[in-house]
Design a protein around this motif. Sequence first.
Motif, PDB file in Angstrom:
ATOM      1  N   VAL A 133       0.892  -1.367   0.073  1.00 20.15           N
ATOM      2  CA  VAL A 133       0.047   0.185  -0.128  1.00 20.15           C
ATOM      3  C   VAL A 133       0.924   1.290   0.025  1.00 20.15           C
ATOM      4  N   ALA A 134       0.353   2.316  -0.876  1.00 20.45           N
ATOM      5  CA  ALA A 134       1.522   3.360  -1.122  1.00 20.45           C
ATOM      6  C   ALA A 134       1.211   4.145   0.264  1.00 20.45           C
ATOM      7  N   PRO A 135       2.455   4.994   0.548  1.00 21.82           N
ATOM      8  CA  PRO A 135       2.528   5.812   1.644  1.00 21.82           C
ATOM      9  C   PRO A 135       1.521   6.830   1.709  1.00 21.82           C
ATOM     10  N   GLY A 136       0.735   6.937   2.793  1.00 25.26           N
ATOM     11  CA  GLY A 136      -0.366   7.962   2.803  1.00 25.26           C
ATOM     12  C   GLY A 136      -1.606   7.329   2.311  1.00 25.26           C
ATOM     13  N   VAL A 137      -1.723   6.102   1.842  1.00 27.90           N
ATOM     14  CA  VAL A 137      -3.086   5.410   1.428  1.00 27.90           C
ATOM     15  C   VAL A 137      -3.643   4.526   2.629  1.00 27.90           C
ATOM     16  N   GLY A 147     -12.231   1.959  -5.235  1.00 24.65           N
ATOM     17  CA  GLY A 147     -11.819   3.026  -5.591  1.00 24.65           C
ATOM     18  C   GLY A 147     -10.500   3.187  -5.827  1.00 24.65           C
ATOM     19  N   LYS A 148      -9.688   2.410  -5.507  1.00 21.06           N
ATOM     20  CA  LYS A 148      -8.121   2.507  -5.429  1.00 21.06           C
ATOM     21  C   LYS A 148      -7.599   2.307  -6.850  1.00 21.06           C
ATOM     22  N   LYS A 149      -6.388   2.901  -6.941  1.00 21.17           N
ATOM     23  CA  LYS A 149      -5.595   2.657  -8.269  1.00 21.17           C
ATOM     24  C   LYS A 149      -4.774   1.350  -7.770  1.00 21.17           C
ATOM     25  N   ILE A 150      -4.982   0.227  -8.460  1.00 19.17           N
ATOM     26  CA  ILE A 150      -4.270  -1.055  -8.388  1.00 19.17           C
ATOM     27  C   ILE A 150      -3.447  -1.650  -9.550  1.00 19.17           C
ATOM     28  N   ALA A 151      -2.050  -1.773  -9.342  1.00 21.98           N
ATOM     29  CA  ALA A 151      -1.146  -2.350 -10.479  1.00 21.98           C
ATOM     30  C   ALA A 151      -1.784  -3.540 -10.992  1.00 21.98           C
ATOM     31  N   TYR A 152      -1.561  -3.856 -12.062  1.00 15.88           N
ATOM     32  CA  TYR A 152      -2.109  -4.836 -12.759  1.00 15.88           C
ATOM     33  C   TYR A 152      -1.600  -5.226 -14.100  1.00 15.88           C
ATOM     34  N   VAL A 189       7.187  -1.798  -6.740  1.00 17.09           N
ATOM     35  CA  VAL A 189       7.760  -1.128  -5.720  1.00 17.09           C
ATOM     36  C   VAL A 189       8.022   0.542  -5.966  1.00 17.09           C
ATOM     37  N   THR A 190       8.533   0.733  -7.198  1.00 17.06           N
ATOM     38  CA  THR A 190       8.718   2.070  -7.488  1.00 17.06           C
ATOM     39  C   THR A 190       7.461   2.528  -7.909  1.00 17.06           C
ATOM     40  N   ALA A 191       6.301   2.193  -8.587  1.00 14.74           N
ATOM     41  CA  ALA A 191       5.031   2.465  -8.685  1.00 14.74           C
ATOM     42  C   ALA A 191       4.442   3.122  -7.578  1.00 14.74           C
ATOM     43  N   LEU A 192       4.501   2.053  -6.239  1.00 12.91           N
ATOM     44  CA  LEU A 192       3.872   2.398  -5.084  1.00 12.91           C
ATOM     45  C   LEU A 192       4.644   3.655  -4.562  1.00 12.91           C
ATOM     46  N   GLY A 193       6.122   3.685  -4.310  1.00 11.43           N
ATOM     47  CA  GLY A 193       6.682   4.705  -3.740  1.00 11.43           C
ATOM     48  C   GLY A 193       6.503   5.850  -4.295  1.00 11.43           C
ATOM     49  N   SER A 194       6.212   6.057  -5.596  1.00 13.98           N
ATOM     50  CA  SER A 194       6.068   7.402  -6.351  1.00 13.98           C
ATOM     51  C   SER A 194       4.437   7.704  -6.331  1.00 13.98           C
ATOM     52  N   LYS A 195       3.727   6.712  -5.706  1.00 17.16           N
ATOM     53  CA  LYS A 195       2.284   7.006  -5.908  1.00 17.16           C
ATOM     54  C   LYS A 195       1.572   7.102  -7.096  1.00 17.16           C
ATOM     55  N   SER A 196       2.167   6.442  -7.793  1.00 17.14           N
ATOM     56  CA  SER A 196       1.558   6.186  -9.191  1.00 17.14           C
ATOM     57  C   SER A 196       0.494   5.168  -9.173  1.00 17.14           C
ATOM     58  N   VAL A 197       0.464   4.477  -8.214  1.00 21.34           N
ATOM     59  CA  VAL A 197      -0.695   3.243  -7.704  1.00 21.34           C
ATOM     60  C   VAL A 197      -0.871   3.540  -6.398  1.00 21.34           C
ATOM     61  N   LYS A 208       9.128  -5.976   3.476  1.00 20.47           N
ATOM     62  CA  LYS A 208      10.016  -5.494   4.431  1.00 20.47           C
ATOM     63  C   LYS A 208      11.188  -4.043   3.788  1.00 20.47           C
ATOM     64  N   ILE A 209      11.712  -4.526   2.707  1.00 27.84           N
ATOM     65  CA  ILE A 209      12.506  -3.897   2.037  1.00 27.84           C
ATOM     66  C   ILE A 209      11.829  -2.637   1.603  1.00 27.84           C
ATOM     67  N   TYR A 210      10.473  -2.800   0.883  1.00 25.01           N
ATOM     68  CA  TYR A 210       9.437  -1.804   0.675  1.00 25.01           C
ATOM     69  C   TYR A 210       9.304  -0.893   1.866  1.00 25.01           C
ATOM     70  N   GLU A 211       8.796  -1.321   2.666  1.00 24.63           N
ATOM     71  CA  GLU A 211       8.187  -0.540   3.959  1.00 24.63           C
ATOM     72  C   GLU A 211       9.474   0.174   4.567  1.00 24.63           C
ATOM     73  N   ALA A 212      10.675  -0.256   4.535  1.00 22.22           N
ATOM     74  CA  ALA A 212      11.870   0.220   5.035  1.00 22.22           C
ATOM     75  C   ALA A 212      12.236   1.532   3.993  1.00 22.22           C
ATOM     76  N   LYS A 213      11.979   1.352   2.948  1.00 21.15           N
ATOM     77  CA  LYS A 213      12.454   2.240   1.958  1.00 21.15           C
ATOM     78  C   LYS A 213      11.616   3.566   1.718  1.00 21.15           C
ATOM     79  N   TYR A 214      10.401   3.358   1.962  1.00 19.44           N
ATOM     80  CA  TYR A 214       9.500   4.669   1.695  1.00 19.44           C
ATOM     81  C   TYR A 214       8.634   4.526   3.222  1.00 19.44           C
ATOM     82  N   PRO A 215       9.073   5.620   3.938  1.00 15.51           N
ATOM     83  CA  PRO A 215       8.104   5.815   5.089  1.00 15.51           C
ATOM     84  C   PRO A 215       6.619   6.085   5.099  1.00 15.51           C
ATOM     85  N   GLY A 216       5.921   5.318   5.948  1.00 16.10           N
ATOM     86  CA  GLY A 216       4.371   5.365   5.868  1.00 16.10           C
ATOM     87  C   GLY A 216       4.006   4.400   4.926  1.00 16.10           C
TER      88      GLY A 216
END
Length: 351
Positions: A133-137, A147-152, A189-197, A208-216
């Motif tokens: 889940v993207a930071p802040g979502v 209603g969410k944008k989901i990578a597919y 991971v990049t798409a989530l971090g940039s909030k593209s999805v 764990k790597i994703y959650e550590a890389k992107y706070p929130g």
Amino acid sequence: MTKFWRTVPVAVLALAVAACGADEPKATLELSGALPDKVPNGTTLRLGDPQLQAIIGAAGLDKELTDAGVKVEWANISGGPQSIQAFRADKLDCSSVADIPSLFAAWTGTSTKIVFQSVTVDPLEHPIYKLGVAPGVSVSSLADLKGKKIAYSAGQAQGALVLRVLQKAGLSQKDVQLVELTSTGDSYVTALGSKSVDVAPIGAQNIKIYEAKYPGATSIGTGIRDDASTLYCLTSAVSNAEKAAALKVYVRVRTKALLWANDHEAEVAKAYYVDTQGLSEADAKAVVEITGDKAIPSTWDAAIVRLQETANLLSQEQNHDKLDVNTLVDRRFEKVQAEAAGSQVVTGDAA
């Protein structure tokens, strides 16, 4: 299930194997014919099976291949898009994938057969994917996906998982925004971090790597079994008598390697995740622990039922032709891997 377990007589071969001459026709084997026991010298398999390549080497089982006369040309290829492209270019015989690529190969005109099935012990305790889940979502349950944008990615296991998640949540594609994005490397991971999805299926080992890389950043489980793991091959490979004989050996070796890995986590962590994937020793150890032990089922019945259910769902949701998945499975190899597993075979299927 029809069982075949004897050496194929020369008479059933459609063409005789020439003793020499590169231009001579190769022996062909009916798909209902018994798998040959003897591998002609120099028979080559072109395999995209990088993780098992590392494990086979670490276990010393590569000698079993060479002693049987099997030469392997390894390719750093796995997953649907890469393998199907290589199949079409006739650069690969077999590749390790989940179950979805075999369906899309059929739907796009590439004839393949599944020759290996394995399952995860306690699959719901050791999922292959979680929903990143993207930071802040805010997503704390499957219902929150509305209603969410989901990578597919329609042709990959991740895409089928998204559709199954929506089905479980009582949602349709119209209730969310599916964002077409092929999962390669860390693209999700990049798409989530940039909030593209807002949401994307991520390999559990990368959470764990994703959650550590992107706070929130957060994640939730799907509660859906997603442990399908296969080796699928061009039909032209399994109907080539020489390659079929070599594949019989490879399936035995692959089975032994997979079970060896259950008891040698440290060796697997180093041979594959550290030496070939570049993970730190700590991260490699964590990945091996997350993925869980693998098992060889005594029968493929349950896996085929699950594959048919998935094919039916994709046919409905993606407007594909109806497909009988039994046409995609070469059950001659079912007994090969079960016998190689011996007493470690799982009766029926892991649940």
